[in-house]
Design an enzyme around this catalytic site. Structure first.
Site, short mmCIF file in Angstrom:
data_model
loop_
_atom_site.label_atom_id
_atom_site.label_comp_id
_atom_site.label_asym_id
_atom_site.label_seq_id
_atom_site.Cartn_x
_atom_site.Cartn_y
_atom_site.Cartn_z
N VAL A 1 0.81 -1.23 0.00
CA VAL A 1 0.00 0.00 0.00
C VAL A 1 0.84 1.28 0.00
O VAL A 1 0.30 2.36 -0.20
CB VAL A 1 -0.99 0.04 1.20
CG1 VAL A 1 -2.05 -1.03 1.07
CG2 VAL A 1 -0.26 -0.05 2.54
N SER B 1 -7.60 4.88 15.16
CA SER B 1 -7.42 4.12 16.40
C SER B 1 -7.82 4.97 17.60
O SER B 1 -7.82 6.20 17.53
CB SER B 1 -5.94 3.74 16.55
OG SER B 1 -5.70 3.10 17.79
N TYR C 1 3.36 5.44 16.23
CA TYR C 1 2.01 4.88 16.00
C TYR C 1 0.95 5.90 16.40
O TYR C 1 0.02 6.21 15.63
CB TYR C 1 1.85 3.58 16.79
CG TYR C 1 0.54 2.87 16.52
CD1 TYR C 1 0.38 2.10 15.37
CD2 TYR C 1 -0.54 2.99 17.39
CE1 TYR C 1 -0.83 1.46 15.11
CE2 TYR C 1 -1.74 2.35 17.14
CZ TYR C 1 -1.88 1.58 16.00
OH TYR C 1 -3.09 0.96 15.73
N SER D 1 0.86 8.79 13.93
CA SER D 1 0.27 8.44 12.62
C SER D 1 -1.25 8.39 12.70
O SER D 1 -1.95 8.80 11.77
CB SER D 1 0.83 7.10 12.12
OG SER D 1 0.33 6.00 12.90
N LYS D 2 -1.78 7.92 13.83
CA LYS D 2 -3.24 7.79 13.95
C LYS D 2 -3.90 9.15 14.19
O LYS D 2 -4.99 9.41 13.69
CB LYS D 2 -3.60 6.79 15.05
CG LYS D 2 -3.13 5.35 14.74
CD LYS D 2 -3.74 4.83 13.44
CE LYS D 2 -3.39 3.37 13.17
NZ LYS D 2 -4.00 2.87 11.93
N1 LIG Z 1 -6.06 -4.50 16.72
C1 LIG Z 1 -6.27 -3.39 17.42
O1 LIG Z 1 -6.39 -3.42 18.67
C2 LIG Z 1 -6.38 -2.07 16.71
C3 LIG Z 1 -6.82 -0.97 17.48
C4 LIG Z 1 -6.93 0.26 16.85
C5 LIG Z 1 -6.64 0.40 15.52
N2 LIG Z 1 -6.22 -0.67 14.80
C6 LIG Z 1 -5.92 -0.46 13.39
O2 LIG Z 1 -6.71 -1.32 12.62
C7 LIG Z 1 -6.04 -1.59 11.38
C8 LIG Z 1 -6.00 -3.09 11.18
O3 LIG Z 1 -5.22 -3.65 12.24
P1 LIG Z 1 -5.34 -5.17 12.68
O4 LIG Z 1 -5.39 -5.19 14.14
O5 LIG Z 1 -6.38 -5.83 11.87
O6 LIG Z 1 -3.87 -5.66 12.26
P2 LIG Z 1 -3.36 -6.92 11.45
O7 LIG Z 1 -1.88 -6.94 11.64
O8 LIG Z 1 -4.14 -8.10 11.81
O9 LIG Z 1 -3.69 -6.51 9.94
C9 LIG Z 1 -2.98 -5.49 9.29
C10 LIG Z 1 -2.78 -5.89 7.82
O10 LIG Z 1 -2.10 -4.81 7.16
C11 LIG Z 1 -1.20 -5.41 6.24
N3 LIG Z 1 -0.12 -4.51 5.86
C12 LIG Z 1 0.84 -3.98 6.68
N4 LIG Z 1 1.70 -3.27 5.94
C13 LIG Z 1 1.28 -3.35 4.64
C14 LIG Z 1 1.77 -2.82 3.42
N5 LIG Z 1 2.89 -2.06 3.36
N6 LIG Z 1 1.10 -3.10 2.27
C15 LIG Z 1 0.00 -3.87 2.30
N7 LIG Z 1 -0.51 -4.41 3.44
C16 LIG Z 1 0.13 -4.13 4.58
C17 LIG Z 1 -0.66 -6.64 6.99
O11 LIG Z 1 -0.08 -7.57 6.08
C18 LIG Z 1 -1.91 -7.15 7.67
O12 LIG Z 1 -2.58 -8.11 6.87
C19 LIG Z 1 -4.66 -0.96 11.49
O13 LIG Z 1 -4.63 0.26 10.80
C20 LIG Z 1 -4.49 -0.75 12.99
O14 LIG Z 1 -3.61 0.30 13.28
C21 LIG Z 1 -6.09 -1.91 15.37
#
Ligand SMILES: NC(=O)c1ccc[n+]([C@@H]2O[C@H](COP(=O)([O-])OP(=O)(O)OC[C@H]3O[C@@H](n4cnc5c(N)ncnc54)[C@H](O)[C@@H]3O)[C@@H](O)[C@H]2O)c1
Length: 254
Positions: free
Chosen positions: A68, A146, A160, A163-164
């Protein structure tokens, strides 16, 4: 009369679709009869998401194993999705990475990596998709920010959190510029959610400890977060733009 919650026959792109919230969102939107393009750099994870969708749906998603952060690749994904589906009605920017490094120890290259994936990639995707949405006079963009963008990350580092916060700023600014053209741009702000991102960096004790800080008393599942995104994509959310939608079990109150 169609329910405003329906997104049947709409089409769009979900980044980060190989895992966690992105995968659950892609599966959920497909269950709502939308056609989805899956984007991630993790080809194995994408394949699993594709199978999950095909198990219950009569149609197949588009699958893009793609980084991405790469501008040319982003434009190719958007062009190919428009060519195949005829339209991009929604864009969900869920790809993200978490790093926990303490502030004094963050190497500049790690700072850049977190900013590139969590912020610049969303900018690239929004910029690639928005002209098409403006031409059609409609479109929903959801940037997965987030709780860390609303306060401060418990699990991630300063990069982190920064960025958010910036991703929420981007979403608000786009809403200011583009809502009059029929677009809705919102930041979605999940709190602690059980996904590989968080499970990979937390001990069982830490997961328990975080749960005790959440008024609801537990972490969310990716599916619970996906259901909120499904609502935001639908016309039921027609008056919601430039918002931060929190889904954190009450964690922002404490
Ligand atoms: N899990 C939590 O508690 C939480 C809380 C708040 C926000 N978030 C946000 O939610 C979103 C999803 O997180 P998640 O928990 O599902 O994480 P996850 O690690 O399960 O999924 C993230 C996905 O992003 C992909 N990714 C990372 N870098 C990439 C790149 N350069 N190109 C293409 N794909 C890429 C990874 O391969 C992975 O499949 C993120 O933006 C995260 O910051 C998560």
């Amino acid at each position: 009369m169609n329910s405003p919650y329906t997104i049947k026959d709409r089409s769009g792109i979900v980044t980060g679709a190989a895992s966690g919230i992105g995968r659950a969102t892609a599966v959920h939107l497909a269950r709502m009869d939308a056609r989805v393009a899956l984007v991630d750099k993790d080809g194995h994870g994408l394949e699993k998401t594709r199978l999950l969708i095909e198990e219950k749906n009569s149609f197949s998603p588009l699958v893009f194993e793609s980084d991405v952060t790469q501008e040319t690749a982003v434009r190719e994904v958007v062009a190919e999705t428009v060519a195949q589906f005829g339209a991009v009605d929604f864009l969900i920017n869920s790809a993200g990475i978490l790093r926990r490094t303490a502030f004094f120890e963050i190497p500049p290259a790690e700072w850049d990596l977190v900013m590139n994936v969590n912020l610049r990639a969303a900018f690239l995707y929004c910029q690639a998709v928005a002209p098409h949405m403006v031409d059609r006079g409609r479109g929903a963009i959801i940037n997965v920010a987030s709780l860390a963008g609303r306060s401060c990350s418990i699990l991630g580092g300063a990069h982190y959190t920064t960025s958010k916060h910036a991703l929420i700023g981007l979403s608000r600014h786009l809403a200011r510029e583009l809502s009059s053209k029929g677009l809705r741009i919102n930041a979605f702000c999940p709190g602690a959610t059980l996904t590989p991102m968080t499970l990979n960096v937390s001990s069982d004790e830490e997961i328990e400890a975080v749960a005790t800080t959440i008024p609801r008393g537990r972490w969310a599942s990716p599916e619970e977060q996906a259901a909120v995104i499904g609502f935001l994509v639908s016309d039921a959310a027609v008056n919601i733009t430039g918002a931060c939608i929190d889904s954190n079990g009450g964690a922002l109150m404490v």
